[in-house]
Design a protein around this motif. Structure first.
Motif, PDB file in Angstrom:
ATOM      1  N   ALA A 128      -3.394  -6.233  16.981  1.00 37.10           N
ATOM      2  CA  ALA A 128      -3.289  -7.333  16.197  1.00 37.10           C
ATOM      3  C   ALA A 128      -1.443  -7.395  15.019  1.00 37.10           C
ATOM      4  CB  ALA A 128      -4.630  -7.127  14.282  1.00 37.10           C
ATOM      5  N   ASN A 129      -1.824  -6.826  15.113  1.00 40.10           N
ATOM      6  CA  ASN A 129       0.285  -6.521  14.322  1.00 40.10           C
ATOM      7  C   ASN A 129       0.775  -7.133  15.015  1.00 40.10           C
ATOM      8  OD1 ASN A 129       1.816  -5.634  12.161  1.00 40.10           O
ATOM      9  ND2 ASN A 129       2.793  -4.354  13.598  1.00 40.10           N
ATOM     10  N   ASP A 130       1.197  -6.627  16.037  1.00 40.06           N
ATOM     11  CA  ASP A 130       1.895  -6.872  17.451  1.00 40.06           C
ATOM     12  C   ASP A 130       2.229  -9.191  17.374  1.00 40.06           C
ATOM     13  OD1 ASP A 130       2.591  -4.233  17.152  1.00 40.06           O
ATOM     14  OD2 ASP A 130       1.667  -3.896  19.172  1.00 40.06           O
ATOM     15  N   SER A 131       0.273  -8.927  17.100  1.00 41.42           N
ATOM     16  CA  SER A 131       0.054 -10.766  17.703  1.00 41.42           C
ATOM     17  C   SER A 131       0.587 -11.300  16.254  1.00 41.42           C
ATOM     18  CB  SER A 131      -0.975 -10.515  18.112  1.00 41.42           C
ATOM     19  OG  SER A 131      -1.398 -10.148  19.090  1.00 41.42           O
ATOM     20  N   MET A 132       1.455 -11.086  15.501  1.00 44.11           N
ATOM     21  CA  MET A 132       1.365 -12.207  14.287  1.00 44.11           C
ATOM     22  C   MET A 132       2.830 -12.124  13.885  1.00 44.11           C
ATOM     23  SD  MET A 132      -0.430 -10.202  11.319  1.00 44.11           S
ATOM     24  CE  MET A 132      -0.731  -8.133  10.735  1.00 44.11           C
ATOM     25  N   ARG A 133       3.215 -13.280  13.288  1.00 44.25           N
ATOM     26  CA  ARG A 133       4.320 -13.038  11.949  1.00 44.25           C
ATOM     27  C   ARG A 133       4.178 -13.763  10.616  1.00 44.25           C
ATOM     28  NH1 ARG A 133       4.829 -10.394  16.440  1.00 44.25           N
ATOM     29  NH2 ARG A 133       6.559  -9.849  17.382  1.00 44.25           N
ATOM     30  N   THR A 134       4.705 -13.490   9.947  1.00 44.71           N
ATOM     31  CA  THR A 134       5.124 -14.067   8.497  1.00 44.71           C
ATOM     32  C   THR A 134       6.034 -14.097   7.983  1.00 44.71           C
ATOM     33  OG1 THR A 134       2.464 -12.642   7.439  1.00 44.71           O
ATOM     34  CG2 THR A 134       4.213 -13.827   5.486  1.00 44.71           C
ATOM     35  N   MET A 135       6.114 -15.115   7.267  1.00 48.04           N
ATOM     36  CA  MET A 135       7.518 -15.353   6.541  1.00 48.04           C
ATOM     37  C   MET A 135       7.243 -16.610   5.273  1.00 48.04           C
ATOM     38  SD  MET A 135      10.528 -15.357   7.935  1.00 48.04           S
ATOM     39  CE  MET A 135      11.235 -16.495   6.933  1.00 48.04           C
ATOM     40  N   GLY A 136       7.517 -15.941   3.566  1.00 44.38           N
ATOM     41  CA  GLY A 136       7.354 -15.914   2.794  1.00 44.38           C
ATOM     42  C   GLY A 136       8.355 -16.483   1.985  1.00 44.38           C
ATOM     43  N   VAL A 137       8.423 -17.626   1.557  1.00 47.04           N
ATOM     44  CA  VAL A 137       9.303 -18.157   0.001  1.00 47.04           C
ATOM     45  C   VAL A 137       9.175 -17.803  -1.769  1.00 47.04           C
ATOM     46  CG1 VAL A 137       7.606 -20.247   0.221  1.00 47.04           C
ATOM     47  CG2 VAL A 137      10.169 -20.336  -0.439  1.00 47.04           C
ATOM     48  N   GLY A 138       9.512 -17.131  -2.020  1.00 44.63           N
ATOM     49  CA  GLY A 138       9.294 -17.163  -3.510  1.00 44.63           C
ATOM     50  C   GLY A 138       9.903 -17.548  -4.276  1.00 44.63           C
ATOM     51  N   LEU A 139       9.276 -18.362  -5.159  1.00 42.96           N
ATOM     52  CA  LEU A 139       9.855 -19.141  -6.528  1.00 42.96           C
ATOM     53  C   LEU A 139       9.626 -19.261  -7.847  1.00 42.96           C
ATOM     54  CD1 LEU A 139       9.205 -21.133  -4.186  1.00 42.96           C
ATOM     55  CD2 LEU A 139       7.869 -22.558  -6.089  1.00 42.96           C
ATOM     56  N   THR A 140       8.728 -17.861  -7.864  1.00 46.79           N
ATOM     57  CA  THR A 140       9.274 -17.616 -10.201  1.00 46.79           C
ATOM     58  C   THR A 140       8.875 -16.200  -9.608  1.00 46.79           C
ATOM     59  OG1 THR A 140       6.735 -17.835  -9.949  1.00 46.79           O
ATOM     60  CG2 THR A 140       9.154 -19.236 -11.360  1.00 46.79           C
ATOM     61  N   PRO A 141       9.563 -15.393 -10.507  1.00 51.53           N
ATOM     62  CA  PRO A 141       9.346 -13.752 -10.489  1.00 51.53           C
ATOM     63  C   PRO A 141       7.994 -13.863 -11.051  1.00 51.53           C
ATOM     64  CG  PRO A 141      10.467 -14.373 -12.139  1.00 51.53           C
ATOM     65  CD  PRO A 141      10.139 -15.258 -11.645  1.00 51.53           C
ATOM     66  N   CYS A 142       7.290 -12.223 -10.108  1.00 51.62           N
ATOM     67  CA  CYS A 142       6.257 -11.213 -11.614  1.00 51.62           C
ATOM     68  C   CYS A 142       7.331 -10.152 -12.358  1.00 51.62           C
ATOM     69  CB  CYS A 142       5.528 -11.124 -10.491  1.00 51.62           C
ATOM     70  SG  CYS A 142       6.000  -9.422  -9.525  1.00 51.62           S
ATOM     71  N   SER A 143       5.907 -10.125 -13.318  1.00 47.33           N
ATOM     72  CA  SER A 143       7.080  -8.989 -13.987  1.00 47.33           C
ATOM     73  C   SER A 143       5.929  -7.638 -14.301  1.00 47.33           C
ATOM     74  CB  SER A 143       6.984  -9.625 -15.583  1.00 47.33           C
ATOM     75  OG  SER A 143       5.894  -9.524 -16.242  1.00 47.33           O
ATOM     76  N   LEU A 144       6.591  -6.361 -14.348  1.00 50.83           N
ATOM     77  CA  LEU A 144       5.701  -5.217 -14.471  1.00 50.83           C
ATOM     78  C   LEU A 144       5.386  -5.272 -15.880  1.00 50.83           C
ATOM     79  CD1 LEU A 144       7.790  -2.779 -12.210  1.00 50.83           C
ATOM     80  CD2 LEU A 144       6.391  -4.490 -11.657  1.00 50.83           C
ATOM     81  N   PRO A 145       3.830  -4.136 -15.582  1.00 51.35           N
ATOM     82  CA  PRO A 145       3.570  -4.696 -16.983  1.00 51.35           C
ATOM     83  C   PRO A 145       4.272  -3.610 -17.822  1.00 51.35           C
ATOM     84  CG  PRO A 145       1.116  -4.401 -15.332  1.00 51.35           C
ATOM     85  CD  PRO A 145       2.661  -4.658 -14.754  1.00 51.35           C
ATOM     86  N   GLN A 146       4.759  -2.724 -16.946  1.00 51.90           N
ATOM     87  CA  GLN A 146       5.385  -2.230 -18.027  1.00 51.90           C
ATOM     88  C   GLN A 146       6.323  -1.993 -18.901  1.00 51.90           C
ATOM     89  OE1 GLN A 146       3.810  -1.061 -15.007  1.00 51.90           O
ATOM     90  NE2 GLN A 146       3.676   1.280 -14.224  1.00 51.90           N
ATOM     91  N   THR A 147       7.569  -3.392 -17.989  1.00 48.42           N
ATOM     92  CA  THR A 147       8.495  -3.033 -18.460  1.00 48.42           C
ATOM     93  C   THR A 147       8.366  -4.995 -19.416  1.00 48.42           C
ATOM     94  OG1 THR A 147       9.245  -4.657 -16.277  1.00 48.42           O
ATOM     95  CG2 THR A 147       9.627  -2.071 -17.153  1.00 48.42           C
ATOM     96  N   GLY A 148       7.461  -5.710 -18.750  1.00 48.14           N
ATOM     97  CA  GLY A 148       7.602  -7.034 -18.964  1.00 48.14           C
ATOM     98  C   GLY A 148       8.554  -7.944 -18.910  1.00 48.14           C
ATOM     99  N   LYS A 149       9.422  -6.870 -17.581  1.00 43.43           N
ATOM    100  CA  LYS A 149      10.229  -8.108 -17.701  1.00 43.43           C
ATOM    101  C   LYS A 149      10.800  -8.748 -15.807  1.00 43.43           C
ATOM    102  CE  LYS A 149      13.831  -6.717 -20.822  1.00 43.43           C
ATOM    103  NZ  LYS A 149      13.635  -5.121 -20.821  1.00 43.43           N
ATOM    104  N   PRO A 150      11.288 -10.059 -16.003  1.00 39.57           N
ATOM    105  CA  PRO A 150      11.053 -10.203 -14.034  1.00 39.57           C
ATOM    106  C   PRO A 150      11.553  -9.512 -13.507  1.00 39.57           C
ATOM    107  CG  PRO A 150      12.037 -11.787 -16.140  1.00 39.57           C
ATOM    108  CD  PRO A 150      12.057 -10.786 -16.773  1.00 39.57           C
ATOM    109  N   SER A 151      10.576  -9.496 -12.573  1.00 36.03           N
ATOM    110  CA  SER A 151      11.320  -8.603 -11.291  1.00 36.03           C
ATOM    111  C   SER A 151      12.310  -9.204 -10.539  1.00 36.03           C
ATOM    112  CB  SER A 151       9.791  -8.855  -9.961  1.00 36.03           C
ATOM    113  OG  SER A 151       9.222 -10.042  -9.813  1.00 36.03           O
ATOM    114  N   PHE A 152      12.694 -10.065 -10.344  1.00 40.38           N
ATOM    115  CA  PHE A 152      13.866 -10.667 -10.418  1.00 40.38           C
ATOM    116  C   PHE A 152      14.684 -11.907 -10.390  1.00 40.38           C
ATOM    117  CE2 PHE A 152      10.675 -12.082  -7.446  1.00 40.38           C
ATOM    118  CZ  PHE A 152      10.988 -13.903  -7.627  1.00 40.38           C
ATOM    119  N   GLU A 153      15.725 -12.633 -10.778  1.00 41.92           N
ATOM    120  CA  GLU A 153      15.442 -14.166 -11.421  1.00 41.92           C
ATOM    121  C   GLU A 153      16.093 -15.380 -10.176  1.00 41.92           C
ATOM    122  OE1 GLU A 153      18.745 -13.869 -14.440  1.00 41.92           O
ATOM    123  OE2 GLU A 153      17.453 -11.897 -14.946  1.00 41.92           O
TER     124      GLU A 153
END
Lengths: 334, 334
Positions: free
Chosen positions: A183-208
């Motif tokens: 299953a792993n060898d038979s598949m591929r993934t590609m993603g796109v990011g638009l807006t960051p998330c934030s870790l509950p501990q920091t509340g800061k965006p994970s990227f910009e």
């Protein structure tokens, strides 16, 4: 960034508590370790165990995929952090029914270390046979000649689905390992990011990212992707993602696939279905048959905005396993 | 606000196209009207039809709830706008199997007008008997002595679940209407909003809240709520929402309920389970038994941030209907 939480230190504990309280017919927490969750059903003797796990924040992955036809147990880490060996080991002991346990996890340094250590301890302490399949579906995370460096993202759902179905159908240890690897060898993934998330501990965006900017190939913990650029219409984004997948995994007209269009957290189903529509058009043009489609939040990054496309080639064996029913608290397939 | 869409004018058409292409075993689009979607299965003669519908942007509501044990058809409106009478009428004609059709929709002016008109036309043109149950679960939307002004929000899921199960079990027309009405009368919802969504056409936020502000009772199209205030810890927010529900719908120790903790779009499952945990503690204290729990995105407002809690009292009849299996493209219960 605003969150409906209490003390940020205890978000994972409180989430697990809520999860187990909400679904007592599906899952139970082990008294041996609060970060080990196993199926609430009686597992039959001789069934090969399937164990998953990883950092929290990707819900429904991973804990939502414990249940009939999927995983027998899960080890739950802190947010975006591997679980330590202990919860992995304790879950392993409980779900082993004499035929061994297959670990499925993403290709991250912490997971590799901790799952390997748990596997050794399971053998040493209890003589349990453990196999491991490392998920590496993220095309953007390393070039093709360095496959062993690729990270695992949403495609882990398909590996769990195939291996969980195989184990449920009574496949032996070697075959469950073989299926997970196929299953792993038979598949591929590609993603796109638009807006960051934030870790509950920091509340800061994970990227910009700028307003009106997207990042192709962004990792699901916010790891840098292939390139940033101006946000394109959905069809063009999908064209790009699918082109990269097929450049990496050539596919012939007439082949059969399963497709997952996965939301990263705050992306609406409306957008995901608009993307799926384009995937379907592209595959139609190539004469590729979509055997089964999954559209929704299957592996998130907290409230990150964006999506990923996973395409898994199916031979008859994998197609039958994808069609096998499943019943988990966060995912049911008839 | 960034979205993965093409031309904003066609988001609903493209979403429907993607949805129908993704799930051909579950749903089909009517050739008579592109905004009418019905179950792909053969419906047996004599089964009472259940028809739902409303504005888009609430996915999985409403189109995700067409399938076995739920609705037989749906009429899909533009974003946050009622469907016109035509798609309602065309779906009605197709799903009527001689015993009439029950409409379930939220208490909004546009829906009331268009569903009523479709019901009249169905009778006039085809002699189809139509019953209507208007969902009014949002406690915050009007005081108790003006129940008829209350809006429908996430609780519509429970009304569809109960009525869909009743129809699937072979209940007659009057009983399906009775069940839908009983489900509506037996439940209450209270919500909290944290962050706005934006309409694809405008890209503008649907309302404004300060960083660190929340709004209790915010409507699911951004209608003003009861009050704005500083964001509180999840437990305090849940305490407030549940208190308002029970002030409106008194409940005794020993009673049985179903609980839905619903995400509005960008709120993580982690937060929803943390909220559920508190709901469970509160109900335990009161001696109330949770018969079944639903935690996730059941009725969204595009990518709005926030959540709602719905509590439905269950007698034995409703409990059995809640437990009845369902199989839709966006929701399956074994």
């Amino acid at each position: 960034m605003k969150k409906l939480i209490n003390n940020p230190r205890y978000v994972v504990e409180e989430m697990i508590e809520g999860y187990v309280l909400a679904h007592p017919n599906h899952v139970r927490q082990l008294s041996e370790n609060a970060r080990s969750i196993v199926t609430a059903k009686e597992t039959r003797e001789g069934k090969v165990g399937v164990l998953i796990g990883g950092g929290s924040g990707h819900e429904p992955a991973f804990m939502g995929y414990v249940g009939d036809g999927m995983a027998d147990g899960v080890a739950v880490g802190n947010i975006f952090a591997s679980p330590p060996p202990d919860p992995i080991l304790e879950a392993t002991k409980v779900i082993d029914k004499g035929e061994g346990v297959v670990y499925i996890y993403g290709n991250y340094a912490g997971d590799l270390m901790n799952f390997s250590m748990a596997a050794e301890l399971a053998d040493l302490e209890s003589g349990i046979k453990v196999g491991s399949v490392i998920v590496t579906d993220d095309v953007a995370s390393a070039p093709k000649d360095e496959m062993e460096k690729r990270r695992g993202i949403a495609g882990e759902f398909f590996v769990t689905k195939a291996a969980g179905a195989a184990a449920d159908k009574g496949f032996g240890f070697d075959d469950v390992v073989r299926i997970a690897q196929k299953a792993n060898d038979s598949m591929r993934t590609m993603g796109v990011g638009l807006t960051p998330c934030s870790l509950p501990q920091t509340g800061k965006p994970s990227f910009e990212l700028e307003e009106n900017e997207m990042e192709i190939g962004l990792g699901h913990h916010g790891e840098p992707g292939l390139e940033k650029g101006e946000l394109q219409p959905a069809d063009q984004v999908v064209d790009r993602l699918v082109r990269d997948i097929f450049a990496d995994m050539p596919i012939e007209s007439g082949e059969k696939v399963a497709v997952l269009v996965n939301g990263l957290g705050s992306t609406t189903r409306m957008e995901l279905y608009i993307m799926f529509r384009r995937v379907k058009h592209l595959l139609n043009e190539k004469g590729i048959v979509i055997h089964r489609s999954y559209v929704g939040d299957y592996s998130t990054s907290l409230e990150m905005g964006g999506a990923s496309i996973t395409i898994m080639k199916l031979d008859d064996e994998l197609a039958e396993l994808v069609d096998h029913p499943a019943d988990c608290a966060m995912y049911t397939q008839k």
